[in-house]
Design a protein around this motif. Structure first.
Motif, PDB file in Angstrom:
ATOM      1  N   LEU A 129       0.828  -1.207   0.000  1.00  0.00           N
ATOM      2  CA  LEU A 129       0.000   0.000   0.000  1.00  0.00           C
ATOM      3  C   LEU A 129       0.858   1.252   0.000  1.00  0.00           C
ATOM      4  O   LEU A 129       1.945   1.275   0.585  1.00  0.00           O
ATOM      5  N   PHE A 130       0.333   2.333  -0.635  1.00  0.00           N
ATOM      6  CA  PHE A 130       1.068   3.585  -0.743  1.00  0.00           C
ATOM      7  C   PHE A 130       0.124   4.776  -0.671  1.00  0.00           C
ATOM      8  O   PHE A 130      -1.013   4.705  -1.130  1.00  0.00           O
ATOM      9  N   LEU A 131       0.637   5.886  -0.127  1.00  0.00           N
ATOM     10  CA  LEU A 131       0.019   7.195  -0.254  1.00  0.00           C
ATOM     11  C   LEU A 131       0.868   7.915  -1.284  1.00  0.00           C
ATOM     12  O   LEU A 131       2.088   8.031  -1.120  1.00  0.00           O
ATOM     13  N   VAL A 132       0.253   8.376  -2.376  1.00  0.00           N
ATOM     14  CA  VAL A 132       0.986   9.064  -3.433  1.00  0.00           C
ATOM     15  C   VAL A 132       0.607  10.538  -3.388  1.00  0.00           C
ATOM     16  O   VAL A 132      -0.573  10.886  -3.437  1.00  0.00           O
ATOM     17  N   SER A 133       1.622  11.396  -3.265  1.00  0.00           N
ATOM     18  CA  SER A 133       1.396  12.833  -3.178  1.00  0.00           C
ATOM     19  C   SER A 133       2.655  13.576  -3.587  1.00  0.00           C
ATOM     20  O   SER A 133       3.764  13.125  -3.278  1.00  0.00           O
ATOM     21  N   ASN A 134       2.480  14.682  -4.262  1.00  0.00           N
ATOM     22  CA  ASN A 134       3.607  15.539  -4.666  1.00  0.00           C
ATOM     23  C   ASN A 134       4.667  14.790  -5.467  1.00  0.00           C
ATOM     24  O   ASN A 134       5.858  15.047  -5.345  1.00  0.00           O
ATOM     25  N   GLY A 135       4.240  13.833  -6.282  1.00  0.00           N
ATOM     26  CA  GLY A 135       5.155  13.130  -7.171  1.00  0.00           C
ATOM     27  C   GLY A 135       5.969  12.032  -6.523  1.00  0.00           C
ATOM     28  O   GLY A 135       6.870  11.483  -7.150  1.00  0.00           O
ATOM     29  N   VAL A 136       5.711  11.706  -5.259  1.00  0.00           N
ATOM     30  CA  VAL A 136       6.415  10.627  -4.577  1.00  0.00           C
ATOM     31  C   VAL A 136       5.392   9.713  -3.908  1.00  0.00           C
ATOM     32  O   VAL A 136       4.239  10.093  -3.713  1.00  0.00           O
ATOM     33  N   LYS A 137       5.847   8.524  -3.546  1.00  0.00           N
ATOM     34  CA  LYS A 137       4.961   7.598  -2.833  1.00  0.00           C
ATOM     35  C   LYS A 137       5.534   7.340  -1.445  1.00  0.00           C
ATOM     36  O   LYS A 137       6.748   7.300  -1.250  1.00  0.00           O
ATOM     37  N   TYR A 138       4.626   7.215  -0.502  1.00  0.00           N
ATOM     38  CA  TYR A 138       4.972   6.863   0.867  1.00  0.00           C
ATOM     39  C   TYR A 138       4.444   5.458   1.087  1.00  0.00           C
ATOM     40  O   TYR A 138       3.240   5.232   0.990  1.00  0.00           O
ATOM     41  N   GLY A 139       5.333   4.516   1.361  1.00  0.00           N
ATOM     42  CA  GLY A 139       4.897   3.166   1.637  1.00  0.00           C
ATOM     43  C   GLY A 139       4.124   3.130   2.946  1.00  0.00           C
ATOM     44  O   GLY A 139       4.436   3.867   3.883  1.00  0.00           O
ATOM     45  N   ILE A 140       3.119   2.316   3.004  1.00  0.00           N
ATOM     46  CA  ILE A 140       2.356   2.120   4.239  1.00  0.00           C
ATOM     47  C   ILE A 140       2.683   0.709   4.690  1.00  0.00           C
ATOM     48  O   ILE A 140       2.364  -0.260   4.001  1.00  0.00           O
ATOM     49  N   ALA A 141       3.358   0.622   5.825  1.00  0.00           N
ATOM     50  CA  ALA A 141       3.989  -0.624   6.265  1.00  0.00           C
ATOM     51  C   ALA A 141       3.047  -1.813   6.380  1.00  0.00           C
ATOM     52  O   ALA A 141       3.415  -2.923   6.012  1.00  0.00           O
ATOM     53  N   ASP A 142       1.831  -1.572   6.882  1.00  0.00           N
ATOM     54  CA  ASP A 142       0.939  -2.697   7.133  1.00  0.00           C
ATOM     55  C   ASP A 142      -0.496  -2.202   7.290  1.00  0.00           C
ATOM     56  O   ASP A 142      -0.728  -0.995   7.388  1.00  0.00           O
TER      57      ASP A 142
END
Length: 165
Positions: free
Chosen positions: A119-132
């Motif tokens: 899972l990821f949050l995508v914002s401002n051209g980058v993705k933030y992984g969501i650990a679990d």
């Protein structure tokens, strides 16, 4: 359309303008060492609030507190509706004392890799992984609003950090 690199540079430049030093004390303004001034405390991260959405008392803006305790602005109610399962916010006095890490982009979205539960949050051209899933739930993200992307599509988006509770 801007390239991801140009978009990232624009965001970093904008963040540099937002993250300026705290207010100058009365002593520094007057130049007199005999004048006693009260300096406002510098903004600090609040990791104890991670996952909360806060609204500063009297203000319309809503912020998400990231895993490191920084405020991330939610630019509009529409962006909030694309990301979160509820509209619950905490009204907070002194919210401005929490360090600001910038704003989520208007095109922010939740994604997962096809045939995977990454899972990821995508914002401002980058993705933030969501650990679990526990982290996903702790941030009150909406499971029904997650978009499935191919591994190739996700690979093109740089990974900024992985969020975990």
């Amino acid at each position: 359309m801007r390239s991801p690199v140009r978009l990232l540079l624009a965001v970093v430049s904008a963040a540099a303008l937002v993250l300026v030093p705290g207010p100058v004390s009365a002593v520094a303004r007057s130049g007199s060492a005999t004048t006693v001034g009260v300096e406002a405390p510098s903004p600090k991260p609040r990791p104890d609030l991670k996952g909360k959405r806060v609204r500063c008392e009297g203000g319309p803006a809503t912020f998400l507190i990231d895993p490191e305790g920084y405020r991330r602005g939610i630019p509009t109610a529409a962006v909030g509706a694309k990301l979160f399962a509820d509209q619950e916010k905490v009204e907070m006095y002194g919210c401005d004392a929490i360090s600001l890490a910038g704003y989520l982009s208007q095109d922010a979205f939740l994604a997962r890799q096809e045939s995977s539960f990454d899972l990821f949050l995508v914002s401002n051209g980058v993705k933030y992984g969501i650990a679990d899933p526990a982290t996903f739930d702790a941030f009150h993200f909406a499971w029904g609003k997650v978009i499935a992307l191919s591994a190739d599509e996700l690979k093109r988006i740089p990974l900024a950090a992985t969020w975990r509770i």
